[in-house]
Design an enzyme around this catalytic site. Structure first.
Site, PDB file in Angstrom:
ATOM      1  N   SER A 243       0.841  -1.189   0.000  1.00 14.17           N
ATOM      2  CA  SER A 243       0.000   0.000   0.000  1.00 14.17           C
ATOM      3  C   SER A 243       0.877   1.239   0.000  1.00 14.17           C
ATOM      4  O   SER A 243       1.853   1.326   0.765  1.00 14.17           O
ATOM      5  CB  SER A 243      -0.906   0.008   1.241  1.00 14.17           C
ATOM      6  OG  SER A 243      -1.491   1.277   1.436  1.00 14.17           O
ATOM      7  N   LYS A 244       0.530   2.206  -0.834  1.00 14.52           N
ATOM      8  CA  LYS A 244       1.317   3.442  -0.879  1.00 14.52           C
ATOM      9  C   LYS A 244       1.179   4.241   0.405  1.00 14.52           C
ATOM     10  O   LYS A 244       2.002   5.113   0.684  1.00 14.52           O
ATOM     11  CB  LYS A 244       0.901   4.286  -2.079  1.00 14.52           C
ATOM     12  CG  LYS A 244      -0.541   4.772  -2.061  1.00 14.52           C
ATOM     13  CD  LYS A 244      -0.862   5.551  -3.322  1.00 14.52           C
ATOM     14  CE  LYS A 244      -2.298   6.038  -3.337  1.00 14.52           C
ATOM     15  NZ  LYS A 244      -2.624   6.754  -4.594  1.00 14.52           N
ATOM     16  N   ARG A 245       0.163   3.960   1.203  1.00 13.40           N
ATOM     17  CA  ARG A 245      -0.009   4.658   2.480  1.00 13.40           C
ATOM     18  C   ARG A 245       0.890   4.074   3.563  1.00 13.40           C
ATOM     19  O   ARG A 245       1.123   4.709   4.583  1.00 13.40           O
ATOM     20  CB  ARG A 245      -1.472   4.591   2.930  1.00 13.40           C
ATOM     21  CG  ARG A 245      -2.433   5.317   2.002  1.00 13.40           C
ATOM     22  CD  ARG A 245      -3.870   5.196   2.495  1.00 13.40           C
ATOM     23  NE  ARG A 245      -4.797   5.892   1.623  1.00 13.40           N
ATOM     24  CZ  ARG A 245      -5.314   5.385   0.523  1.00 13.40           C
ATOM     25  NH1 ARG A 245      -4.989   4.150   0.161  1.00 13.40           N
ATOM     26  NH2 ARG A 245      -6.155   6.081  -0.229  1.00 13.40           N
ATOM     27  N   ARG A 246       1.354   2.849   3.341  1.00  8.46           N
ATOM     28  CA  ARG A 246       2.101   2.156   4.397  1.00  8.46           C
ATOM     29  C   ARG A 246       3.498   1.717   3.944  1.00  8.46           C
ATOM     30  O   ARG A 246       4.433   1.677   4.740  1.00  8.46           O
ATOM     31  CB  ARG A 246       1.284   0.934   4.834  1.00  8.46           C
ATOM     32  CG  ARG A 246       1.915   0.086   5.921  1.00  8.46           C
ATOM     33  CD  ARG A 246       1.039  -1.135   6.221  1.00  8.46           C
ATOM     34  NE  ARG A 246       0.818  -1.942   5.022  1.00  8.46           N
ATOM     35  CZ  ARG A 246      -0.376  -2.191   4.506  1.00  8.46           C
ATOM     36  NH1 ARG A 246      -1.461  -1.726   5.094  1.00  8.46           N
ATOM     37  NH2 ARG A 246      -0.509  -2.916   3.411  1.00  8.46           N
TER      38      ARG A 246
END
Length: 483
Positions: A243-246
């Site tokens: 995930s690009k958020r993580r």
């Protein structure tokens, strides 16, 4: 099946949206498509799905093209076609929606989500077909829905997942055009694939639920669907989808950090596929000859950062020295280098380059490995200082300073013998004896081979740094060991 090598009718595509940095998962999908096109003598089509105007940015398009080129996929290669832009095909998307309506395969619907929930009493229930037979005319706010079959099933030919089947009764009448008349992804994607003659769709498994719907659209538009292949999801060390958020997922970030494109290509090709014979480090041309999309594993693929770094180190060590010097060039200049341009000494760097090449895993590692050569004083790393400058270090450094002052010749082997002798006089083996010298001169406990480094640094600068370390130790002596 994928046709045999040498055929030219295979047309695959990669269709990213320009809404952010280029995801490593997308890079893997692009490479698998590229490999199939290469091995069959077919065509790789790059299509930019840019219809989401609110999120698209020109720089993201540039990033997609640059990332493809870095990985070896570019317009100079006859296998490459494009880029095409989905937004340029809007008239054909609209025409396809109209055809579905005229053929009775679609109908207008004015239901809102609240309407459906009010009728069904269930927030989770899909669309209930309320407008199927109402005969609504086109009007603002009315979506166009595809009329799915009431019975039977849709079989998908998937080279990775077998032939999964989907009961048609489980599919709601899905929207193909919004209330403002704009076609949705499902329809636009099919129309573009038809228009571009795509024969094989190789994409991530997150698109598998869309496949039976798109296959119904292909049939409704009078065409045979492509052969499908849905690639396994890529996960992190916790087996969570990247995930690009993580997670760090942008290919650009990896390249900027000093991963070689060839190493990235090699590693990404192994996310879900293996060339056999327990071989992993292979040139892309060899992987192309061995690659079979049917051999891709359907299980999740682990993105192992340690393994990627190990691959990168192997590729760095395989460069000849001049290639290595050129590759690390950006990290020897501003903004990466902490020294002024006039402080850099190309001759000194050339002398240590072979030593550094055998040790760095990332090109960016070079800066910390050689900064002692170009800075006026070594970096002040408190952890390294405290580890090396323990009781006895001042005395050892003082004796080393005396021995080094008159050393002739100033070369790696005599330097080693000198520190070895000083260490023995203090009851220390070479590893322990050289630690205070290394930190005094380079600032760190880990780095290039010490004695070769001292040879390049020179007598005057080496002694000056030892003197500075002795002065610092005089002001703040190390604590005596506990009794």
């Amino acid at each position: 099946m994928i046709p045999a090598a040498g055929t030219s009718d295979v047309r695959v595509r990669f269709a990213p949206s320009p809404t952010g940095m280029f995801h490593v998962g997308g890079a893997r999908s692009a490479l698998f498509n590229w490999a199939v096109a290469k091995q069959t003598g077919g065509t790789f089509v790059l299509r930019i799905e840019d219809t989401d105007a609110s999120r698209n940015k020109p720089e993201w398009v540039d990033g997609i093209l640059a990332a493809h080129a870095a990985l070896g996929m570019h317009a100079d290669d006859p296998t490459f076609e494009g880029p095409y832009f989905q937004s340029a095909n809007r008239d054909k998307h609209v025409a396809a929606a109209r055809r579905l309506l005229d053929d009775g395969r679609a109908y207008f619907c004015d239901c809102t989500r609240d309407d459906v929930v009010a009728r069904t009493g269930n927030q989770q229930t899909g669309y209930d077909g309320h407008c199927r037979d109402r005969g609504l005319d086109e009007a603002p706010g009315r979506a166009l829905r595809f009329r799915t079959p009431d019975d039977g099933e849709t079989a998908v030919v998937d080279l990775i997942r077998g032939n999964p089947t989907f009961p048609n009764s489980a599919m709601e009448d899905f929207v193909v055009a919004r209330g403002d008349g704009s076609p949705v992804f499902l329809l636009a994607n099919v129309v573009d694939d038809l228009d571009e003659g795509i024969t094989h769709v190789i994409r991530g498994e997150e698109h598998l639920p869309n496949t039976p719907k798109q296959q119904l659209l292909w049939a409704a538009l009078g065409a045979e669907p492509p052969v499908w292949a849905h690639l396994p999801v890529i996960v992190n060390e916790k087996r969570q989808k990247l995930s690009k958020r993580r997670d760090k997922v942008a290919l650009e970030d990896y390249l900027a950090e000093g991963y070689l494109p060839a190493a990235m290509v090699n590693y990404l090709m192994l996310l879900g596929w293996a060339p056999g014979n327990d071989e992993e480090i292979l040139p892309f041309e060899e992987m192309i000859s061995r690659f079979r999309i049917e051999d891709v594993n359907s299980a999740s693929a682990f993105f192992d950062l340690k393994k990627l770094a190990a691959f990168n180190g192997e590729y760095i060590r395989a460069l000849d020295v001049q290639e290595f010097v050129a590759a690390v060039g950006p990290w020897l200049r501003a903004p990466h280098a902490p020294w002024a341009e006039e402080q850099f000494d190309a001759v000194a760097f050339a002398a240590v380059a072979p030593l550094a090449q055998s040790r760095v895993a990332l090109l960016s590692d070079i800066t910390a490995n050689v900064d002692f050569l170009f800075l006026d004083a070594p970096v002040d790393d408190a952890q390294s200082w405290n580890k090396a400058m323990k009781a006895g270090a001042p005395e050892l450094l003082a004796d080393a300073r005396t021995a080094l002052a008159g050393l002739e010749p100033w070369a790696a082997e005599p330097l080693k013998e000198t520190i070895l002798a000083v260490g023995e006089a203090h009851g220390l083996k070479l590893g322990k004896a050289q630690a205070p010298v290394r930190v005094a001169v380079t600032g760190r406990t880990i780095g290039l081979p010490l004695f070769e480094s001292l040879e390049v640094l020179g007598r005057e600068r080496t002694l000056g740094r030892v003197d500075a370390a002795l002065a610092r130790l005089a002001e703040n002596p190390p604590a005596a060991p506990a009794q």
